[in-house]
Design a protein around this motif. Structure first.
Motif, short mmCIF file in Angstrom:
data_model
loop_
_atom_site.label_atom_id
_atom_site.label_comp_id
_atom_site.label_asym_id
_atom_site.label_seq_id
_atom_site.Cartn_x
_atom_site.Cartn_y
_atom_site.Cartn_z
N THR A 169 3.30 7.35 -6.45
CA THR A 169 4.05 6.61 -5.43
C THR A 169 4.29 5.16 -5.87
OG1 THR A 169 2.05 5.92 -4.26
CG2 THR A 169 3.03 8.05 -3.64
N GLU A 170 5.39 4.61 -5.37
CA GLU A 170 5.72 3.21 -5.68
C GLU A 170 4.66 2.27 -5.09
OE1 GLU A 170 9.61 2.01 -4.62
OE2 GLU A 170 10.61 3.63 -5.72
N LYS A 171 4.18 2.64 -3.91
CA LYS A 171 3.16 1.80 -3.28
C LYS A 171 1.94 1.66 -4.17
CE LYS A 171 0.20 1.52 0.80
NZ LYS A 171 -0.21 2.15 2.08
N PHE A 172 1.52 2.75 -4.75
CA PHE A 172 0.35 2.72 -5.63
C PHE A 172 0.66 1.94 -6.91
CE2 PHE A 172 -2.20 4.43 -9.11
CZ PHE A 172 -3.49 4.37 -8.57
N LEU A 173 1.79 2.23 -7.51
CA LEU A 173 2.13 1.62 -8.80
C LEU A 173 2.38 0.11 -8.67
CD1 LEU A 173 4.50 4.40 -10.17
CD2 LEU A 173 2.15 3.91 -10.90
N ASN A 174 2.79 -0.33 -7.48
CA ASN A 174 3.07 -1.76 -7.27
C ASN A 174 1.90 -2.51 -6.65
OD1 ASN A 174 5.71 -1.46 -8.26
ND2 ASN A 174 6.49 -0.89 -6.22
N SER A 175 0.77 -1.85 -6.51
CA SER A 175 -0.39 -2.48 -5.90
C SER A 175 -1.34 -3.01 -6.96
CB SER A 175 -1.15 -1.48 -5.00
OG SER A 175 -0.33 -1.03 -3.95
N SER A 176 -2.21 -3.91 -6.54
CA SER A 176 -3.26 -4.40 -7.44
C SER A 176 -4.31 -3.32 -7.65
CB SER A 176 -3.90 -5.66 -6.85
OG SER A 176 -4.60 -5.33 -5.66
N ARG A 177 -5.16 -3.52 -8.62
CA ARG A 177 -6.18 -2.53 -8.89
C ARG A 177 -7.11 -2.34 -7.67
NH1 ARG A 177 -8.11 0.20 -13.34
NH2 ARG A 177 -5.88 0.10 -13.78
N GLN A 178 -7.46 -3.41 -7.02
CA GLN A 178 -8.33 -3.32 -5.86
C GLN A 178 -7.65 -2.57 -4.72
OE1 GLN A 178 -11.50 -4.31 -6.18
NE2 GLN A 178 -11.89 -3.34 -4.20
N GLU A 179 -6.38 -2.82 -4.53
CA GLU A 179 -5.64 -2.11 -3.48
C GLU A 179 -5.52 -0.62 -3.82
OE1 GLU A 179 -2.05 -4.33 -3.54
OE2 GLU A 179 -2.67 -5.72 -1.94
N GLN A 180 -5.33 -0.33 -5.09
CA GLN A 180 -5.27 1.08 -5.52
C GLN A 180 -6.59 1.79 -5.24
OE1 GLN A 180 -4.18 0.45 -9.62
NE2 GLN A 180 -2.00 0.91 -9.23
N ILE A 181 -7.68 1.11 -5.50
CA ILE A 181 -9.00 1.69 -5.24
C ILE A 181 -9.16 1.99 -3.75
CG2 ILE A 181 -11.48 1.21 -5.25
CD1 ILE A 181 -10.99 -0.40 -7.85
N HIS A 182 -8.70 1.06 -2.90
CA HIS A 182 -8.78 1.27 -1.46
C HIS A 182 -7.94 2.48 -1.03
CE1 HIS A 182 -11.30 -2.07 -0.51
NE2 HIS A 182 -10.41 -3.02 -0.85
N GLN A 183 -6.82 2.66 -1.66
CA GLN A 183 -5.96 3.80 -1.33
C GLN A 183 -6.66 5.12 -1.69
OE1 GLN A 183 -1.92 3.26 -2.91
NE2 GLN A 183 -2.14 1.05 -2.56
N PHE A 184 -7.32 5.14 -2.83
CA PHE A 184 -8.12 6.32 -3.19
C PHE A 184 -9.23 6.55 -2.18
CE2 PHE A 184 -6.84 5.89 -7.85
CZ PHE A 184 -6.09 7.06 -7.84
N GLN A 185 -9.90 5.49 -1.82
CA GLN A 185 -11.03 5.60 -0.89
C GLN A 185 -10.58 6.12 0.48
OE1 GLN A 185 -12.61 1.61 -1.12
NE2 GLN A 185 -14.17 2.21 -2.64
N ASP A 186 -9.42 5.71 0.92
CA ASP A 186 -8.90 6.18 2.21
C ASP A 186 -8.72 7.70 2.19
OD1 ASP A 186 -8.86 3.66 3.31
OD2 ASP A 186 -6.73 3.30 2.88
N ILE A 187 -8.18 8.21 1.11
CA ILE A 187 -7.99 9.66 0.99
C ILE A 187 -9.33 10.38 0.95
CG2 ILE A 187 -7.17 11.51 -0.54
CD1 ILE A 187 -4.89 9.66 -1.37
N ILE A 188 -10.26 9.84 0.18
CA ILE A 188 -11.57 10.48 0.04
C ILE A 188 -12.30 10.51 1.38
CG2 ILE A 188 -13.85 10.25 -1.02
CD1 ILE A 188 -12.40 9.09 -3.50
N ILE A 189 -12.22 9.43 2.13
CA ILE A 189 -12.89 9.37 3.43
C ILE A 189 -12.29 10.41 4.39
CG2 ILE A 189 -13.21 7.96 5.51
CD1 ILE A 189 -13.46 5.53 3.62
N ARG A 190 -10.99 10.56 4.35
CA ARG A 190 -10.32 11.48 5.28
C ARG A 190 -10.46 12.94 4.88
NH1 ARG A 190 -5.83 8.29 4.37
NH2 ARG A 190 -4.81 10.14 3.51
N GLU A 191 -10.38 13.22 3.58
CA GLU A 191 -10.21 14.60 3.13
C GLU A 191 -11.42 15.22 2.42
OE1 GLU A 191 -7.59 16.14 4.01
OE2 GLU A 191 -6.37 14.44 4.66
#
Length: 220
Positions: A169-191
């Motif tokens: 996704t563009e959101k992931f590719l345009n985010s900082s490394r820390q923001e990308q990590i948070h995006q991964f963590q959100d998925i892991i917490i939910r799923e």
């Protein structure tokens, strides 16, 4: 020999009672009661003999069911070990990304390869069946184990697939490394699956089979 001695002792006791007991009616009632007691004891003794044979047959049947289940469970454990390896690989990929050891392109490739392996195992999990010949109660417990295992495999596959898709996704590719990590963590917490909790079913199966010779930790 013991039975003859007891019978002789009983006859002697009856003679003595008859001779010295003042009331003959009491003696007659006593004899009748004694006959009834022996008759009931004899009936219970005869009725217990077939039951003992039946119990022996049941024990042999349970031993056979036990063997069938153990053989099945040994193979099932191999699938659990594969699920554990896949899940450990996923966490290693995410941890490497957090440590800046993996770039965006590499993590997509690694997650794609892992997703393929996880899907293969997921399909295989759905082919597992309850073994025949283990009894109704054990079959129901084993089916519950398989149900939980399918749900666990589904949650693993869903988590990894969503994380892989996120990396495109563009959101992931345009985010900082820390923001990308948070995006991964959100998925892991939910799923992500909380765990594969089948200890209760295994304990019930052990109780059902009365596996005194097999340690329960071999199944946990």
């Amino acid at each position: 020999m013991t039975e003859i001695f007891l019978a002789a002792a009983m006859i002697v006791s009856l003679i003595i009672l008859y001779k010295y007991l003042p009331n003959r009616k009491i003696f007659i009632y006593f004899c009748m009661s004694l006959v009834m007691v022996f008759a009931i004891a004899g009936f219970l003794t005869r009725s217990q003999q077939p039951q003992q044979t039946m119990n022996q047959t049941q024990r042999l049947e349970i031993m056979n069911r036990q063997k069938i289940f153990i053989d099945w469970y040994t193979e099932y454990q191999k699938d659990i070990e594969q699920l554990d390896r896949n899940w450990q690989s996923f966490h290693n990929i995410i941890e490497n990304f957090k440590s800046d050891e993996t770039n965006d392109e590499t993590i997509f490739e690694r997650l794609s390869n892992l997703e393929s392996e996880v899907r293969i195992e997921q399909v295989h999990i759905y082919t597992l069946k309850v073994p025949s010949g283990i009894g109704e109660e054990c079959s129901a417990l084993t089916e519950e184990i398989l149900k939980k295992t399918r749900q666990y495999a589904d949650a693993q596959a869903q988590t990894i697939s969503l994380c892989k898709s996120l990396t495109e996704t563009e959101k992931f590719l345009n985010s900082s490394r820390q923001e990308q990590i948070h995006q991964f963590q959100d998925i892991i917490i939910r799923e992500a699956p909380a765990g594969l909790f089948t200890a209760n079913e295994i304990s019930e199966i052990l109780r059902y089979f009365k596996l005194s010779a097999i340690k329960s930790d071999e199944f946990l």
